[in-house]
Motif scaffolding. Structure first.
Motif, PDB file in Angstrom:
ATOM      1  N   LYS A   1      -0.827  -5.132  -7.681  1.00 56.05           N
ATOM      2  CA  LYS A   1      -0.323  -6.108  -8.658  1.00 56.05           C
ATOM      3  C   LYS A   1      -0.904  -7.496  -8.387  1.00 56.05           C
ATOM      4  CE  LYS A   1       4.062  -3.900  -9.841  1.00 56.05           C
ATOM      5  NZ  LYS A   1       5.525  -3.984  -9.768  1.00 56.05           N
ATOM      6  N   ASP A   2      -0.976  -7.892  -7.109  1.00 58.82           N
ATOM      7  CA  ASP A   2      -1.541  -9.201  -6.766  1.00 58.82           C
ATOM      8  C   ASP A   2      -2.999  -9.300  -7.207  1.00 58.82           C
ATOM      9  OD1 ASP A   2       0.868  -9.946  -5.655  1.00 58.82           O
ATOM     10  OD2 ASP A   2       0.222  -9.671  -3.570  1.00 58.82           O
TER      11      ASP A   2
ATOM     12  N   ARG B   1       9.376   3.280  -1.199  1.00 61.80           N
ATOM     13  CA  ARG B   1       8.994   1.944  -0.715  1.00 61.80           C
ATOM     14  C   ARG B   1       8.025   2.056   0.452  1.00 61.80           C
ATOM     15  NH1 ARG B   1      14.372   0.654  -1.578  1.00 61.80           N
ATOM     16  NH2 ARG B   1      14.855   0.999   0.618  1.00 61.80           N
TER      17      ARG B   1
ATOM     18  N   GLY C   1       5.089   0.871  -1.425  1.00 62.57           N
ATOM     19  CA  GLY C   1       5.469  -0.530  -1.569  1.00 62.57           C
ATOM     20  C   GLY C   1       4.358  -1.527  -1.344  1.00 62.57           C
ATOM     21  N   ALA C   2       3.723  -1.455  -0.165  1.00 62.24           N
ATOM     22  CA  ALA C   2       2.700  -2.449   0.171  1.00 62.24           C
ATOM     23  C   ALA C   2       1.493  -2.336  -0.756  1.00 62.24           C
ATOM     24  CB  ALA C   2       2.269  -2.286   1.624  1.00 62.24           C
ATOM     25  N   GLN C   3       1.074  -1.092  -1.022  1.00 62.89           N
ATOM     26  CA  GLN C   3      -0.110  -0.917  -1.866  1.00 62.89           C
ATOM     27  C   GLN C   3       0.173  -1.334  -3.309  1.00 62.89           C
ATOM     28  OE1 GLN C   3      -2.144   2.787  -1.400  1.00 62.89           O
ATOM     29  NE2 GLN C   3      -3.463   2.438  -3.144  1.00 62.89           N
ATOM     30  N   THR C   4       1.359  -1.022  -3.807  1.00 65.84           N
ATOM     31  CA  THR C   4       1.710  -1.416  -5.168  1.00 65.84           C
ATOM     32  C   THR C   4       1.705  -2.923  -5.306  1.00 65.84           C
ATOM     33  OG1 THR C   4       3.035   0.581  -5.433  1.00 65.84           O
ATOM     34  CG2 THR C   4       3.484  -1.212  -6.951  1.00 65.84           C
ATOM     35  N   LYS C   5       2.269  -3.605  -4.314  1.00 62.84           N
ATOM     36  CA  LYS C   5       2.275  -5.077  -4.334  1.00 62.84           C
ATOM     37  C   LYS C   5       0.843  -5.613  -4.307  1.00 62.84           C
ATOM     38  CE  LYS C   5       3.908  -9.174  -1.860  1.00 62.84           C
ATOM     39  NZ  LYS C   5       2.846  -9.943  -2.424  1.00 62.84           N
ATOM     40  N   GLN C   6       0.013  -5.022  -3.461  1.00 59.71           N
ATOM     41  CA  GLN C   6      -1.377  -5.474  -3.359  1.00 59.71           C
ATOM     42  C   GLN C   6      -2.121  -5.262  -4.679  1.00 59.71           C
ATOM     43  OE1 GLN C   6      -3.733  -3.390  -0.437  1.00 59.71           O
ATOM     44  NE2 GLN C   6      -5.179  -5.068  -0.257  1.00 59.71           N
TER      45      GLN C   6
ATOM     46  N   ASN D   1      -3.271  -9.547 -10.988  1.00 61.52           N
ATOM     47  CA  ASN D   1      -2.972 -10.912 -11.445  1.00 61.52           C
ATOM     48  C   ASN D   1      -4.141 -11.857 -11.186  1.00 61.52           C
ATOM     49  OD1 ASN D   1      -0.414 -10.406 -12.497  1.00 61.52           O
ATOM     50  ND2 ASN D   1       0.556 -10.604 -10.504  1.00 61.52           N
TER      51      ASN D   1
ATOM     52  N   GLU E   1       3.098   6.220  -8.012  1.00 62.71           N
ATOM     53  CA  GLU E   1       2.460   4.907  -7.875  1.00 62.71           C
ATOM     54  C   GLU E   1       2.034   4.358  -9.236  1.00 62.71           C
ATOM     55  OE1 GLU E   1      -1.305   2.964  -5.544  1.00 62.71           O
ATOM     56  OE2 GLU E   1      -0.185   4.554  -4.563  1.00 62.71           O
TER      57      GLU E   1
ATOM     58  N   LEU F   1       3.546   0.926 -11.021  1.00 61.01           N
ATOM     59  CA  LEU F   1       2.690  -0.145 -11.527  1.00 61.01           C
ATOM     60  C   LEU F   1       2.943  -0.415 -13.008  1.00 61.01           C
ATOM     61  CD1 LEU F   1      -0.622   0.714  -9.664  1.00 61.01           C
ATOM     62  CD2 LEU F   1       0.793  -1.318  -9.333  1.00 61.01           C
TER      63      LEU F   1
END
Length: 196
Positions: free
Chosen positions: A51-52, A40, A44-49, A55, A16, A20
């Motif tokens: 990153k969001d 994934r 997947g979901a946690q990595t996207k969260q 940002n 993870e 990132l």
């Protein structure tokens, strides 16, 4: 039940962290001898969260630094107050849930005071009235907690609206045994007329 992962939690944390940092899932899958789909699914979901949120933090910090010092102080004070309010509301929700639970338990115990043979005699009416009052109080005590739960579910207001449905009543020829028998559809609100 799925197959247990051959990787340790430490290895998953490493995957993870590296995702990132920008490494590709395909390369990590080869290195750790697992499928890219497993990465994934797990990350997947946690990595996207993450990153969001990262940002959003960068954008907020950039906007914060662009403010004059006096406005930065006001923004920080307001943010601290909002966090404190949030914590107090969470506490109120916790106490409200406990109160709702206790009042519901008392209302449930009062059900035993209703005479099944004479539910409308004076003693049963008093018990029913008490049950109604306790239930209303319990529901009111639960409102803050329920509102907080709804707020964390990312529900859009239009999602709460019921989906309209059309009920279609079909007539099937009982002499036929296949699914291609004739069906008669009727507009909503209009029931089929019985055969004469």
């Amino acid at each position: 039940m799925g197959r247990k992962s051959s990787l340790t939690e430490k290895q998953w944390s490493e995957i993870e962290r590296r995702l990132l940092a920008g490494e590709k899932g395909r390369a990590l899958a080869r290195e750790f001898d697992i499928s890219e789909a497993a990465i994934r699914k797990r990350c997947g979901a946690q990595t996207k969260q993450v990153k969001d949120v990262a940002n959003q933090l960068v954008a907020a910090e950039t906007a914060f630094r662009a403010l004059p010092i006096s406005a930065q102080i006001q923004a920080r004070t307001l943010a601290d107050e909002l966090k404190e309010i949030s914590m107090h509301l969470a506490g109120a929700a916790r106490y409200g849930a406990a109160t709702a639970h206790r009042l519901s338990g008392i209302a449930h115990a009062k059900v035993n005071e209703i005479d099944d043979a004479k539910p409308m005699d004076d003693a049963s009416r008093v018990a029913l009235s008490d049950i109604g009052a306790l239930t209303r109080l319990a529901n009111g005590a639960a409102e803050i907690g329920l509102d907080l739960i709804k707020a964390t579910k990312d529900i859009k207001p239009e999602d709460d609206k019921p989906t309209p449905v059309q009920i279609v009543i079909g007539v099937k020829d009982a002499a036929r045994h296949d699914d291609t028998s004739s069906r008669t559809e009727h507009p909503p609100g209009e029931l089929p007329q019985p055969a004469a």
